[in-house]
Design a protein around this motif. Structure first.
Motif, PDB file in Angstrom:
ATOM      1  N   UNK A   6       0.932  -1.096  -0.090  1.00 45.55           N
ATOM      2  CA  UNK A   6       0.051   0.057  -0.026  1.00 45.55           C
ATOM      3  C   UNK A   6       0.994   1.446  -0.151  1.00 45.55           C
ATOM      4  N   UNK A   7       0.409   2.343  -0.648  1.00 52.10           N
ATOM      5  CA  UNK A   7       1.101   3.530  -0.676  1.00 52.10           C
ATOM      6  C   UNK A   7       0.748   4.100   0.726  1.00 52.10           C
ATOM      7  N   UNK A   8       1.542   5.175   1.289  1.00 50.41           N
ATOM      8  CA  UNK A   8       1.372   5.888   2.436  1.00 50.41           C
ATOM      9  C   UNK A   8       1.638   7.479   1.856  1.00 50.41           C
ATOM     10  N   UNK A   9       1.017   8.163   2.929  1.00 47.08           N
ATOM     11  CA  UNK A   9       1.010   9.617   2.490  1.00 47.08           C
ATOM     12  C   UNK A   9       2.638   9.969   2.399  1.00 47.08           C
ATOM     13  N   UNK A  10       3.861   9.334   2.888  1.00 46.00           N
ATOM     14  CA  UNK A  10       5.131   9.480   2.475  1.00 46.00           C
ATOM     15  C   UNK A  10       5.513   8.840   1.198  1.00 46.00           C
ATOM     16  N   UNK A 131      -2.807   2.807   9.756  1.00 43.66           N
ATOM     17  CA  UNK A 131      -3.399   2.520   8.508  1.00 43.66           C
ATOM     18  C   UNK A 131      -2.586   3.145   7.580  1.00 43.66           C
ATOM     19  N   UNK A 132      -1.666   4.077   7.996  1.00 48.44           N
ATOM     20  CA  UNK A 132      -0.656   4.804   7.153  1.00 48.44           C
ATOM     21  C   UNK A 132       0.501   4.098   6.908  1.00 48.44           C
ATOM     22  N   UNK A 133       0.789   3.069   7.647  1.00 49.36           N
ATOM     23  CA  UNK A 133       2.141   2.584   7.902  1.00 49.36           C
ATOM     24  C   UNK A 133       3.148   3.156   9.042  1.00 49.36           C
ATOM     25  N   UNK A 148       5.546  13.547  21.667  1.00 52.43           N
ATOM     26  CA  UNK A 148       5.374  12.431  20.625  1.00 52.43           C
ATOM     27  C   UNK A 148       6.301  12.291  19.644  1.00 52.43           C
ATOM     28  N   UNK A 149       6.603  11.053  19.557  1.00 48.55           N
ATOM     29  CA  UNK A 149       7.498  10.442  18.504  1.00 48.55           C
ATOM     30  C   UNK A 149       6.862   9.452  17.357  1.00 48.55           C
ATOM     31  N   UNK A 150       7.081  10.156  16.182  1.00 44.84           N
ATOM     32  CA  UNK A 150       6.430   9.666  14.810  1.00 44.84           C
ATOM     33  C   UNK A 150       7.430   8.484  14.331  1.00 44.84           C
ATOM     34  N   UNK A 151       6.818   7.201  13.980  1.00 43.68           N
ATOM     35  CA  UNK A 151       7.612   6.265  13.621  1.00 43.68           C
ATOM     36  C   UNK A 151       7.097   5.596  12.339  1.00 43.68           C
ATOM     37  N   UNK A 152       7.900   4.902  11.540  1.00 37.27           N
ATOM     38  CA  UNK A 152       7.634   4.371  10.399  1.00 37.27           C
ATOM     39  C   UNK A 152       7.332   5.331   9.288  1.00 37.27           C
ATOM     40  N   UNK A 153       6.233   5.125   8.368  1.00 32.65           N
ATOM     41  CA  UNK A 153       5.822   6.102   7.313  1.00 32.65           C
ATOM     42  C   UNK A 153       5.589   7.462   7.860  1.00 32.65           C
ATOM     43  N   UNK A 154       5.279   7.707   9.154  1.00 32.36           N
ATOM     44  CA  UNK A 154       5.183   9.030   9.711  1.00 32.36           C
ATOM     45  C   UNK A 154       6.245   9.890   9.832  1.00 32.36           C
ATOM     46  N   UNK A 155       7.311   9.278  10.194  1.00 30.10           N
ATOM     47  CA  UNK A 155       8.820   9.671  10.471  1.00 30.10           C
ATOM     48  C   UNK A 155       9.143  10.299   9.156  1.00 30.10           C
ATOM     49  N   UNK A 156       9.358  11.479   9.071  1.00 25.90           N
ATOM     50  CA  UNK A 156       9.907  12.317   7.895  1.00 25.90           C
ATOM     51  C   UNK A 156       9.162  12.576   6.907  1.00 25.90           C
ATOM     52  N   UNK A 157       7.656  12.283   7.237  1.00 25.09           N
ATOM     53  CA  UNK A 157       6.534  12.219   6.137  1.00 25.09           C
ATOM     54  C   UNK A 157       6.391  13.860   6.228  1.00 25.09           C
ATOM     55  N   UNK A 158       6.188  14.415   4.942  1.00 25.65           N
ATOM     56  CA  UNK A 158       5.838  15.876   4.541  1.00 25.65           C
ATOM     57  C   UNK A 158       4.833  16.391   5.424  1.00 25.65           C
ATOM     58  N   UNK A 159       3.540  15.535   5.694  1.00 21.63           N
ATOM     59  CA  UNK A 159       2.510  16.160   6.290  1.00 21.63           C
ATOM     60  C   UNK A 159       2.367  15.550   7.836  1.00 21.63           C
TER      61      UNK A 159
END
Length: 187
Positions: A6-10, A131-133, A148-159
């Motif tokens: 699946x694609x992610x927002x990143x 759901x976004x990985x 908070x710490x973002x992990x996975x697809x959320x880490x470094x995601x532009x949004x």
């Protein structure tokens, strides 16, 4: 074994769903380099692939972030093969101690507020982020600021910063009046 992607927002990150537990109910694991992947034979194997920059292991998915130089058309089949080989060989996802450094910066006097924050994160935020990985991990609460710490697809995601500020922060401030702001922290 059939592995969905699946694609992610990143755009630099893809979510791989092998149709079976990866971490199950053991939480998540985020590896930002091959050197950090020692406790996971699966992550170590994935870092052997040229172009893999980050590996995140979720309950039933693996999220891979690629380097800027890598192209998904080349890397995707290699990741699929590595995950499939690992699973078919019956190798463990994690080896040894699976616990991460779970140090939280909180004041014991704020225990009730921290419990409310964690409950909201677990029930309303984490399922959407998964759901976004990715995952979102509570790291602290002091002086009205939730860390908070973002992990996975959320880490470094532009949004991800916008998600934290406009989504998570607004929700937490609405339900927990003691919350003034949300800050993203790194590992």
């Amino acid at each position: 074994m059939f592995i969905e992607t699946e694609a992610t927002p990143n755009p630099a990150t893809l979510k791989f769903l092998p149709g079976q537990d990866v971490m199950g109910d053991r939480g998540t694991a985020d590896f930002t380099s091959a050197g950090m992947a020692g406790r996971s034979p699966l992550a170590a194997r994935l870092f052997e692939l040229e172009g893999v920059a980050r590996v995140f292991l979720g309950a039933d998915f693996v999220t891979i972030t690629k380097t800027n130089e890598a192209e998904w058309q080349d890397l995707r089949p290699q990741v699929l093969g590595a995950i499939m080989e690992h699973a078919m060989a019956g190798r463990p996802v994690m080896a040894g101690d699976e616990t991460e450094d779970d140090v939280e910066d909180t004041d014991p006097a704020d225990a009730e507020v921290v419990a409310q924050i964690k409950e909201l994160l677990d029930t309303r935020v984490r399922p959407a982020v998964a759901g976004d990985g990715g995952d979102i991990v509570f790291r602290g609460f002091r002086d009205g600021i939730v860390k908070l710490r973002m992990q996975g697809a959320c880490s470094g995601c532009p949004s991800s910063r916008a998600t934290l500020k406009h989504g998570v922060e607004n929700m937490l401030r609405h339900y927990v009046p003691e919350v003034v702001a949300v800050e993203q922290v790194e590992a």
